[in-house]
Write a protein that holds these residues in place. Structure first.
Motif, short mmCIF file in Angstrom:
data_model
loop_
_atom_site.label_atom_id
_atom_site.label_comp_id
_atom_site.label_asym_id
_atom_site.label_seq_id
_atom_site.Cartn_x
_atom_site.Cartn_y
_atom_site.Cartn_z
N SER A 139 40.22 41.97 25.21
CA SER A 139 41.57 41.38 25.11
C SER A 139 41.72 40.30 25.59
O SER A 139 41.75 39.74 26.52
CB SER A 139 42.53 42.68 25.45
N HIS A 140 43.25 39.41 25.39
CA HIS A 140 43.64 38.05 25.53
C HIS A 140 44.67 37.99 26.78
O HIS A 140 45.37 38.58 27.17
CB HIS A 140 44.66 37.76 24.34
N SER A 141 45.48 39.51 26.84
CA SER A 141 46.57 40.20 26.64
C SER A 141 46.44 41.36 28.14
O SER A 141 45.81 42.73 28.54
CB SER A 141 47.51 41.51 25.73
N MET A 142 46.44 40.41 29.14
CA MET A 142 46.26 41.58 30.90
C MET A 142 47.68 42.24 30.84
O MET A 142 47.23 43.15 31.59
CB MET A 142 46.63 40.45 31.60
N ASP B 54 45.83 33.98 41.95
CA ASP B 54 45.59 32.94 42.32
C ASP B 54 44.58 32.22 41.78
O ASP B 54 44.42 31.13 40.78
CB ASP B 54 46.46 32.06 43.19
N GLU B 55 43.81 33.25 41.88
CA GLU B 55 41.84 32.25 41.30
C GLU B 55 42.14 32.25 39.61
O GLU B 55 41.36 31.78 39.11
CB GLU B 55 40.84 32.72 41.73
N LEU B 56 43.12 33.67 38.99
CA LEU B 56 42.95 33.87 37.78
C LEU B 56 43.43 32.69 37.69
O LEU B 56 42.98 32.27 36.03
CB LEU B 56 43.66 34.98 37.81
N GLU B 57 44.74 32.30 37.76
CA GLU B 57 45.47 31.32 37.50
C GLU B 57 44.55 30.26 37.22
O GLU B 57 44.54 29.12 35.97
CB GLU B 57 46.87 31.05 37.79
N ALA B 58 44.14 29.91 37.99
CA ALA B 58 43.16 28.61 38.07
C ALA B 58 41.71 28.61 36.90
O ALA B 58 42.07 27.61 36.23
CB ALA B 58 42.31 28.36 39.19
N ILE B 59 41.74 30.11 36.48
CA ILE B 59 40.78 29.16 34.96
C ILE B 59 41.50 30.16 33.71
O ILE B 59 40.95 30.34 33.01
CB ILE B 59 39.96 30.82 35.72
N GLY B 60 42.65 29.27 34.21
CA GLY B 60 43.53 30.09 32.71
C GLY B 60 44.11 31.28 32.23
O GLY B 60 44.42 31.59 31.36
N LEU B 61 43.85 32.23 33.37
CA LEU B 61 44.71 33.66 32.94
C LEU B 61 45.64 33.83 33.69
O LEU B 61 45.91 33.65 34.56
CB LEU B 61 43.26 34.65 33.44
N ASP B 62 45.60 34.76 33.46
CA ASP B 62 47.40 35.61 34.15
C ASP B 62 46.87 36.83 34.82
O ASP B 62 46.16 38.19 34.17
CB ASP B 62 48.49 35.40 32.81
N ILE B 63 48.39 37.58 35.55
CA ILE B 63 48.11 38.57 35.58
C ILE B 63 49.34 39.15 34.86
O ILE B 63 50.02 37.83 34.64
CB ILE B 63 48.25 38.69 37.13
N PRO B 64 49.67 40.54 34.56
CA PRO B 64 50.75 40.49 33.89
C PRO B 64 51.85 40.47 34.36
O PRO B 64 52.09 40.20 35.49
CB PRO B 64 50.83 42.37 34.05
N GLN B 65 53.23 40.37 33.51
CA GLN B 65 54.36 39.62 33.70
C GLN B 65 55.18 40.22 35.05
O GLN B 65 55.40 39.48 35.87
CB GLN B 65 55.01 38.84 32.63
N ILE B 66 55.28 41.50 34.72
CA ILE B 66 56.02 42.44 35.31
C ILE B 66 55.11 42.31 36.95
O ILE B 66 56.34 42.28 37.68
CB ILE B 66 55.68 43.80 35.13
N ALA B 67 53.93 42.39 36.91
CA ALA B 67 53.39 41.97 38.05
C ALA B 67 54.05 40.73 38.90
O ALA B 67 54.13 41.03 40.48
CB ALA B 67 51.90 42.65 38.37
N ARG B 68 53.76 39.77 38.23
CA ARG B 68 53.98 38.72 38.73
C ARG B 68 55.91 39.06 39.11
O ARG B 68 56.23 38.31 39.73
CB ARG B 68 54.01 37.56 37.85
N LEU B 69 56.60 39.23 38.75
CA LEU B 69 58.19 39.56 39.14
C LEU B 69 58.03 40.49 39.95
O LEU B 69 58.85 39.84 41.07
CB LEU B 69 58.70 39.80 38.12
#
Ligand SMILES: Nc1ncnc2c1ncn2[C@@H]1O[C@H](COP(=O)(O)OP(=O)(O)O)[C@@H](O)[C@H]1O
Ligand SMILES: [Mg+2]
Lengths: 289, 273
Positions: free
Chosen positions: A202-205, A237-252
């Motif tokens: 999946s693309h969606s975290m 942070d490392e995930l973001e560096a390779i162009g991925l993202d953690i779920p938005q709610i977790a970021r919030l």
């Protein structure tokens, strides 16, 4: 026990031509029996190649694939048996429908397995039920259905083979939220009823966090990390560096945490977040968890 | 079949930087014709030797791996074997070298067959090295369009034909890729394309052909709409982003190939024995 194990697996497309392309490189992964694993990675990171190696459609250029502990590409194993046991639903599977009726399209896999008529019928109906396909639709032509319905028919076509391992390559790509949750619901239902091992690309975290226990993160053909959701999402942070993202709610929640209100760190779904935010609000502020 | 599709190197472009890659497609079409005509002019050992040396040099200059060129022969194996046999058994001559009941083989037949095979192989190699391997399909159709432009005067829709060809060429890799994908997907459902009799195998193709046609029609439809959205309405008044201009290299290539033809005609005149 490991259901499928990859030992130092690499795959090169168009080997020995100017178009040579290394798609996956030196992968060591063990998929536990009964687990539900998400594979995530940037486009072109080798996810689709990897899942085709997992069910024996592609033979690795180097390395070994073990299924139930036995080498998949050994001389004595029959690859067709492996493919029935490791069901793979391709990306955009609705483009592979071809039969006159939905029913016979779902029956194509079981028929190739050489099952008898009664068993095929039973499996078709079971699979249709998992995927939420109504009886009335079974008699229709697959080409007159909506895209979302076609997708479900195609997934049912693989479930009807009752594979021990069900692999889905971006099963929810391009669907509306309702369609997405229907499809994932069907997959979870199938897993609950049969105890199958499930792998979802999946693309969606969000989807992965919601439905999977383990995550395999791919980056440029290599395994970036593999482990439980908690462990993986900690490296945001490392995930973001390779162009991925953690779920938005977790970021919030992390942002809120930086502002001084700390919630449980391992919250990745809206449901969990809801359950911990509401007591906090009702309690009138202070520290949660 | 997937393997088979990949093996057809005929009509496959190999990106590169050789002099042949850089030659103007219009000139390449012309020199390919010059080359083919020269092949048919060649008679005798000396001129064939020149053809072989020249063709070999062409492969080296193009930077195409010899292995790839040889792989292209596989597709023509049958035709080559067929012509060879036909020539060996049916050519009548003076020097009988083998006789068994009604089978008579003459030395002339063998020589003729060898020349024929060489000619076919060179024809295939030359045309694929000059055109398919070193010219991108788009450049090729553009070259053809330019060369045929005079036909516009007698109301032949040259641009439309070339557009059709461009689109067809553009979609061949897409369709091959799609066929590959559909085949993999049906294989994942236990389809078997490699065993059973001819009827069973033909039937096994249905699950591939139907989705393939459905998607080809869908693509055609989408492409037509997309072209209309960008106001495509045929060739009138259209200009190109990159214009073809004759370079010194193109003239040199033409001269080299003309010299090759002249060489063959000259060598034809010299008899060895
Ligand atoms: N059939 C193929 N032939 C050649 N290269 C391919 C083929 N399929 C995929 N690739 C290449 O392999 C790499 C991995 O692709 P893929 O496994 O499809 O990645 P993902 O599914 O993560 O987007 C990409 O760079 C892609 O261009
Ligand atoms: Mg993919």
């Amino acid at each position: 026990m490991a259901k499928i194990e990859l030992c130092g697996v690499s795959y090169v497309y168009s080997s020995k031509t100017p178009f040579e392309k290394k798609a996956v490189n030196n992968i060591d992964v063990a998929i536990e029996e009964g687990s539900i694993t998400g594979i995530i990675g940037h486009t072109g990171s080798g996810k689709s190649t990897l899942v085709q190696i997992l069910n024996g459609l592609l033979e690795p250029t180097s390395g070994k694939v073990l299924f139930n502990g036995a080498d998949m590409h050994a001389k004595k194993t029959k690859l067709s048996d492996i493919r029935f046991k490791v069901g793979l639903v391709f990306q955009y599977p609705e483009y592979q429908l071809f039969e006159e009726t939905v029913e016979s399209d779902i029956a194509y896999g079981p028929k190739n397995m050489g099952l008898d008529k009664a068993e095929i019928e039973k499996r078709v109906h079971d699979a249709a039920k998992f995927c939420g396909i109504e009886e009335a639709i079974l008699k229709k032509s697959p080409f007159e259905l909506s895209g979302g319905q076609q997708r479900r028919v195609a997934i049912a076509g693989v479930m009807a083979m009752t594979p021990e391992v069900l692999i889905l390559d971006e099963p929810a790509a391009g669907l509306d939220p309702q369609g997405r949750s229907d499809i994932f619901g069907g997959i979870c239902e199938y897993r609950r009823k049969t105890g199958a091992t499930v792998i979802i690309v999946s693309h969606s975290m969000e989807d992965i966090a919601r439905y999977c226990e383990n995550v395999l993160v791919m980056s440029k053909g290599e395994v970036f990390d593999y482990g439980s959701c908690d462990k993986i999402f900690e490296r945001s942070d490392e995930l973001e560096a390779i162009g991925l993202d953690i779920p938005q709610i977790a970021r919030l929640l992390r942002r809120v945490g930086e502002m001084g209100v700390s919630f449980d760190k391992n919250i990745y779904t809206v449901g969990e977040a809801y359950r911990s935010i509401i007591p906090f609000i009702k309690g009138g502020g202070g520290s949660a968890s | 079949m997937a393997v088979l599709l990949r093996d057809i190197t005929l009509g496959q472009f190999f990106p590169g930087n050789s002099l042949l890659h850089k030659t103007d497609p219009r000139y390449k079409i012309i020199i390919a014709m010059v080359y083919i005509v020269s092949l048919f002019l060649a008679k005798g050992v000396l001129s064939y030797a020149l053809v072989l040396v020249f063709t070999f040099a062409m492969i080296i200059f193009s930077g195409i791996p010899l292995r790839i060129v040889v792989r292209g022969f596989k597709a023509l194996m049958f035709i080559i074997a067929f012509t060879a046999i036909l020539n060996i058994f049916w050519t009548k001559g003076e020097n009988l070298i083998f006789e068994y009941k009604f089978i008579k083989i003459y030395a002339e037949g063998v020589t003729y067959a060898v020349f024929m095979i060489l000619r076919l192989l060179c024809l295939l190699t030359g045309s694929s090295v000059l055109i398919s391997y070193t010219t991108s399909p788009i450049a090729l159709t553009y070259g053809i369009e330019k060369l045929l432009a005079p036909l516009n005067l007698i109301k032949v829709p040259v641009h439309e034909f070339s557009m059709m060809m461009t689109i067809a060429l553009r979609f061949i890799p897409t369709l091959i890729e799609e066929t590959d994908k559909i085949m993999s997907a049906q294989k994942a459902r236990g389809a078997d394309f490699t065993s059973g009799g001819i009827i069973k195998r033909a039937k096994a193709l249905i699950p591939i052909l139907i989705p393939l046609f459905v998607s080809a029609f869908r693509r055609a439809d989408e492409l037509a709409v997309a072209m209309e959205c960008r106001c495509y309405n045929g060739g009138k008044g259209r200009s190109k982003m990159t214009k073809l201009k004759t370079k010194p290299l193109d003239i040199i290539m033409l001269l080299v190939f003309s010299a090759f033809t002249a060489g063959i005609i000259l060598l034809n005149g010299i008899t060895l024995f």
